[in-house]
Design a protein around this motif. Structure first.
Motif, PDB file in Angstrom:
ATOM      1  N   THR A  65      -7.408   1.770  -6.390  1.00 11.73           N
ATOM      2  CA  THR A  65      -7.207   1.142  -6.343  1.00 11.73           C
ATOM      3  C   THR A  65      -7.517   0.092  -7.944  1.00 11.73           C
ATOM      4  N   ILE A 124       0.786  -1.074  -0.104  1.00 13.84           N
ATOM      5  CA  ILE A 124      -0.172   0.217  -0.071  1.00 13.84           C
ATOM      6  C   ILE A 124       0.983   1.143   0.258  1.00 13.84           C
ATOM      7  N   GLY A 177      -1.315  -3.109  -3.853  1.00 13.20           N
ATOM      8  CA  GLY A 177      -3.340  -3.520  -3.723  1.00 13.20           C
ATOM      9  C   GLY A 177      -3.868  -2.255  -3.903  1.00 13.20           C
ATOM     10  N   PHE A 178      -3.445  -1.280  -3.137  1.00 10.41           N
ATOM     11  CA  PHE A 178      -4.359   0.179  -3.060  1.00 10.41           C
ATOM     12  C   PHE A 178      -3.076   1.425  -2.962  1.00 10.41           C
TER      13      PHE A 178
END
Lengths: 361, 361
Positions: free
Chosen positions: B341, B283, B301-302
């Motif tokens: 995302t 992240i 992922g984010f």
DNA sequence: TACAAAAGTGTGTACGCACACACTTTTATT
DNA sequence: AATAAAAGTGTGTGCGTACACACTTTTGTA
């Protein structure tokens, strides 16, 4: 960079005509010799003239009457937000001679929709903004408005090919995928997922199905196999709603996530809480107060924000861009899929307040 | 609702004075008998008069020169976004007599910062917008501007108590908590987490530490115990960067998540990929192109969006609100913590384009 | 060729406000 | 009481555009 802005007067000077003639060219008012028109147009293009909107708004006493046809927020609080957005846009555009009249209908009553649509049409507005939740009933009106060249903007429910100026909304399919990602991230083993559609007849069925499709497609692309079940519930009968929900929840082994495709996730959260069913995570839509309550309690994990306020705002702006500012407008406008959780909620709520204070200028 | 807007002339009429006198009251130009001033002010308040900004801008030939002091985006692409936002705001405000001059400094060179700040100050701007990444060096300038009553807006790096008009930024602490939530959601068993600070001296250390604190606090509030480790890396020496990162990653048992507190998550993603370390989720911050690349590949992922473009935009708007439109402005403005995302990325990217086309009106 | 109609073009005022300037009334000074 | 200075107030012009209207030129027709 700092070259002084060019005015109609300057163009007139260059073209050796009067400002009035340039004005006629700019506004296609005719009565200009073709040769002269071309000469002036060329100068306008070359000088990339940009009209002073301030002066234009001041000098023009033209009034634009917009009409908004939206569901009653007292019946479903979801509609409070678009209403606010509409009013915000109306406030900003007031100084440009725009007024917005609202026609409110009962979202559970198709007849009322038709009645309000008729009233609206009778007032002969210059532009229309509406949420066409009754598909069958709205078609004749769209045809009529299209016929009489009244531009209309649709929002929340997409209906293509009936001549709308544009559609404002969200990508439902993609939002389903997003919900899938949120459930899946960090989830090491497969589990079961329940999709809940609530009041499918009233809210737009197509949207809900697209959300479901998005979620299912997300998981079908994963290595592991997730078991996904769908149920449809009707909120008007609380008891049956609760029973059928509990039945479904109890009947699914290893149920870890529930995806509620409407703004009514709070109904599910409330019932799960009542039955002390913890460890089931809920993802839903929209920052309505009841949802926020369960977001804060933790029973709702994420909410996807459909930005209804901004939808309302942009819809009116879209009409104004087209009619007042004569700008090209995009056929569809998808709003971002905001992910809201307890940790970032307040900044989205503050943002709305902020923007209201901001006004146009 | 549709009552015609009230003008200075109307107020003058009611107060039995001339428009000029009303104008003096509105602008505190003095030279008005106290008794009359009160009478007029009362009428203004009661009628909730709102000046026509179009007419005001037209009638006033006052020019406002703003200055922006920002890092070079060619050195760190993160700074492209605020620059774009600044230019967007400048475009909108041009018609209101506002011009914005940019002073670009090398974010790795404190001397250059001082030099550019001096240049800026010498031009005697009406308002200043800056990212004060060199704490020690910026203080004398803040003092000087405060002394000479030049309003300045800080962004990206918060420095309190030196008289800024306002601060535009994000709640770093809370964004750390948010990262924690994203890691934790759906994660059934405890695991290990690595926090990576990159180029701590250049980017603002305080911010990075607050992010770390937020993340740690999030997990300390959970039932289970998560093992959290922190390392600091310097991106200028690639080899040592990679080695030290690999060392840390290999040394931690059950490492599942890495939290990169700057916009340089892509450096971590790239190295993990090279070493074929999968199953570790990253992240990070900000939609810089390199990050988006790994977001699409799935190794990030984010991303938490710090909205740097909007920061730049709002900073200039803040100055204009204060100086041009004479509105009250808020001391701090926290932008929302957008969660990005793969599934919702494009709508955030589209949004930026959209807004640019929108202009002010 | 005359002369009306049509086509083309220029002029002036209004929009609401800012601001410079002219003017009138009050106050202070001798 | 006379006069200057200060305080208070009104008038007029310009900002860039829209638009109504007046005016001039061209075209068509008898």
């Amino acid at each position: 960079m700092d070259q002084k802005t060019i005015r109609i007067k300057d163009i007139a000077l260059k073209a050796k005509v009067s400002p009035g003639t340039v004005d006629r060219v700019i506004h296609n008012r005719g009565k200009v010799a073709e040769k002269v028109r071309i000469r002036i147009q060329k100068i306008i293009d070359e000088s990339n003239y940009e009209p002073n909107l301030m002066a234009r708004a001041l000098g023009s006493k033209k009034q634009y009457r917009f009409a908004a046809l939206i569901p009653d927020h007292q019946v479903d609080s979801y509609w409070q937000a678009p209403k606010t957005g509409i009013e915000k846009a109306a406030g900003e555009l007031k100084q440009f001679g725009v007024s917005v009249r609202q026609f409110i209908f009962n979202p559970y009553d198709a007849k009322d929709f038709v009645k309000k649509a008729e009233e609206l049409t009778a007032t002969g507005p210059d532009g229309i903004f509406l949420s066409p939740i009754f598909y069958h009933e709205v078609l004749p009106f769209l045809a009529q408005w299209h016929e009489t060249s009244v531009p209309f903007v649709l929002f929340n429910t997409e209906i293509s090919d009936h001549g709308p100026l544009s559609y404002i909304g969200q990508d439902s399919y993609q939002s389903g995928k997003l919900a899938g990602k949120l459930m899946h991230y960090g989830q090491s083993e497969p589990c079961s997922i329940l999709i809940v559609h609530i009041d499918e007849k009233i809210d737009n069925a197509a949207h809900l199905l697209k959300k479901e499709e998005g979620l299912r497609d997300y998981f079908s692309q994963q290595r592991d196999t997730f078991s996904i079940t769908t149920i449809e519930l009707d909120s008007s009968d609380t008891e049956s709603f609760n029973n059928r929900l509990a039945e479904a929840v109890n009947g699914i082994a290893d149920l870890r996530h529930i995806f509620v495709t409407t703004s009514k996730a709070h109904l599910v959260a409330s019932e799960l809480e009542r039955r002390r069913l913890e460890n089931i995570r809920i993802i839903g839509y929209d920052l309505v107060p009841a949802n926020l309550h369960y977001l804060e309690k933790g029973s709702i994990g994420f909410l996807i924000n459909q930005n209804p306020e901004r939808q309302g705002y942009l819809g009116i702006r879209q009409l104004a861009d087209f009619l007042v500012f004569r700008k090209a407008v995009s056929k569809t406008k998808f709003l971002p899929l905001d992910i809201i959780t307890l940790e970032n909620l307040r900044y989205y709520l503050e943002e709305e307040v902020m923007n209201t204070a901001e006004k146009l200028v």
